[in-house]
Design a protein around this motif. Structure first.
Motif, short mmCIF file in Angstrom:
data_model
loop_
_atom_site.label_atom_id
_atom_site.label_comp_id
_atom_site.label_asym_id
_atom_site.label_seq_id
_atom_site.Cartn_x
_atom_site.Cartn_y
_atom_site.Cartn_z
N PRO A 148 3.17 -12.62 -7.60
CA PRO A 148 2.84 -11.49 -6.72
C PRO A 148 3.86 -10.36 -6.73
N VAL A 149 5.13 -10.66 -7.00
CA VAL A 149 6.13 -9.59 -7.02
C VAL A 149 5.81 -8.57 -8.11
N TRP A 150 5.29 -9.06 -9.25
CA TRP A 150 4.97 -8.17 -10.37
C TRP A 150 3.83 -7.22 -10.02
N ALA A 151 2.99 -7.63 -9.06
CA ALA A 151 1.85 -6.81 -8.67
C ALA A 151 2.10 -6.03 -7.38
N ARG A 152 3.28 -6.16 -6.79
CA ARG A 152 3.51 -5.57 -5.47
C ARG A 152 3.25 -4.08 -5.46
N ASN A 153 2.46 -3.66 -4.50
CA ASN A 153 2.07 -2.26 -4.38
C ASN A 153 3.11 -1.49 -3.56
N ASP A 154 3.83 -0.61 -4.21
CA ASP A 154 4.78 0.25 -3.50
C ASP A 154 4.09 1.53 -3.09
N ALA A 182 -5.54 -8.63 -3.40
CA ALA A 182 -6.22 -7.51 -2.75
C ALA A 182 -5.71 -7.30 -1.33
N ILE A 183 -5.60 -8.38 -0.58
CA ILE A 183 -5.20 -8.28 0.82
C ILE A 183 -3.77 -7.80 0.96
N GLU A 184 -2.85 -8.44 0.22
CA GLU A 184 -1.43 -8.12 0.41
C GLU A 184 -1.07 -6.73 -0.12
N ASN A 185 -1.85 -6.22 -1.08
CA ASN A 185 -1.56 -4.91 -1.66
C ASN A 185 -2.48 -3.81 -1.15
N MET A 186 -3.41 -4.15 -0.27
CA MET A 186 -4.36 -3.20 0.27
C MET A 186 -4.94 -2.34 -0.85
N SER A 187 -5.46 -3.00 -1.86
CA SER A 187 -5.95 -2.35 -3.05
C SER A 187 -7.28 -2.95 -3.47
N TYR A 188 -8.10 -2.15 -4.14
CA TYR A 188 -9.21 -2.74 -4.87
C TYR A 188 -8.64 -3.63 -5.97
N VAL A 189 -9.32 -4.74 -6.23
CA VAL A 189 -8.92 -5.64 -7.30
C VAL A 189 -10.13 -5.98 -8.16
#
Length: 257
Positions: A148-154, A182-189
């Motif tokens: 998940p760190v690699w995908a973390r949305n800044d 999707a949930i943790e990054n508040m992003s479409y996946v």
């Protein structure tokens, strides 16, 4: 652009036969109309091969050239990963071919050591974020999903996607981790996986899906079927969700090594 139209091609693959796979995808893509991005599986031209010396192509090779031609003809991005050789090394490389002819790429960071991928392929070193039609897009490949760190949305992307050859026997983690991202990054996946048995006798169930920033299903494929999944993503819905909950404002800061 408020809306982004995406198409996910969930299909089986011909083992280590790039020409036959390109012909197969010719048929699948001929059925797609009015879309912005077309997603193809991980190593879509060969299957998940650990014989890169036998199947790898250069960036100037037939598969990347085919992707460029299809992108132009369909007026849509065509993206999926390909076994690429470059400077004496092999990469599991995601190619992003735009209708304009521009090519971007992302090299898989997390190689699947359980299958020996780390022994055959070099790791990517860079997280990529690309802008297309006003959308900020983060590409990743299969096993990257477990990190998940690699995908973390800044707060720097709107769409996170994974193309995969994810085994059926681990379908529960596949489906669960996509929802978590999707949930943790508040992003479409977008999660696109292949179906069918590969040359190593490993079965894949697909379970391809498009999720909204709350982890809810926008569109999904039936497992173990060949089909094209279509979905429309809404920038205004994404913005409204982020404005309402603002979870990204509370994220931790960190530096990746």
């Amino acid at each position: 652009m408020n809306e982004l139209h995406v198409s996910l091609v969930q299909t089986s693959l011909h083992w280590e036969d790039a020409k036959l796979n390109r012909q197969m995808f010719d048929e699948h893509l001929s059925e797609i109309q009015k879309t912005d991005v077309i997603f193809l599986p991980e190593m879509f031209s060969t299957g998940f091969s650990m014989r890169p010396s036998e199947v790898a192509e250069p960036m100037s090779g037939e598969t990347v050239t085919w992707m460029k031609e299809k992108a132009k003809a369909l007026n849509a991005v065509v993206t999926g990963s390909v076994v690429i050789t470059e400077n004496g090394k092999f990469y599991n490389r995601l190619i992003w071919a735009e209708p304009s002819g521009e090519i971007k790429h992302y090299d898989k960071r997390h190689r699947f050591s359980y299958a020996g991928e780390h022994e055959e392929y070099s790791a990517g070193q860079t997280r990529s974020t690309w802008e297309y039609k006003g959308w900020r897009i983060r590409p990743q490949i299969c096993y990257d999903l477990r990190f998940p760190v690699w995908a973390r949305n800044d707060d720097d992307y709107d769409l996170l996607f994974y193309v995969a050859n994810w085994p059926a026997r681990r379908s529960y983690p596949w489906k669960s981790l996509l929802v978590a991202r999707a949930i943790e990054n508040m992003s479409y996946v977008v999660g696109l996986n292949r179906v069918g048995e590969d040359g190593n006798g490993i079965d894949h169930s697909g379970d391809s899906v498009v999720l909204n920033p709350l982890g809810e299903t926008v569109s999904a494929a039936q497992p173990n079927t060949t089909e094209v999944v279509k979905a429309t993503l809404s920038k205004s819905d994404l913005s409204a969700t982020r404005e309402r909950f603002r979870f990204l404002n509370d994220r931790d800061t960190f530096t990746l090594d």
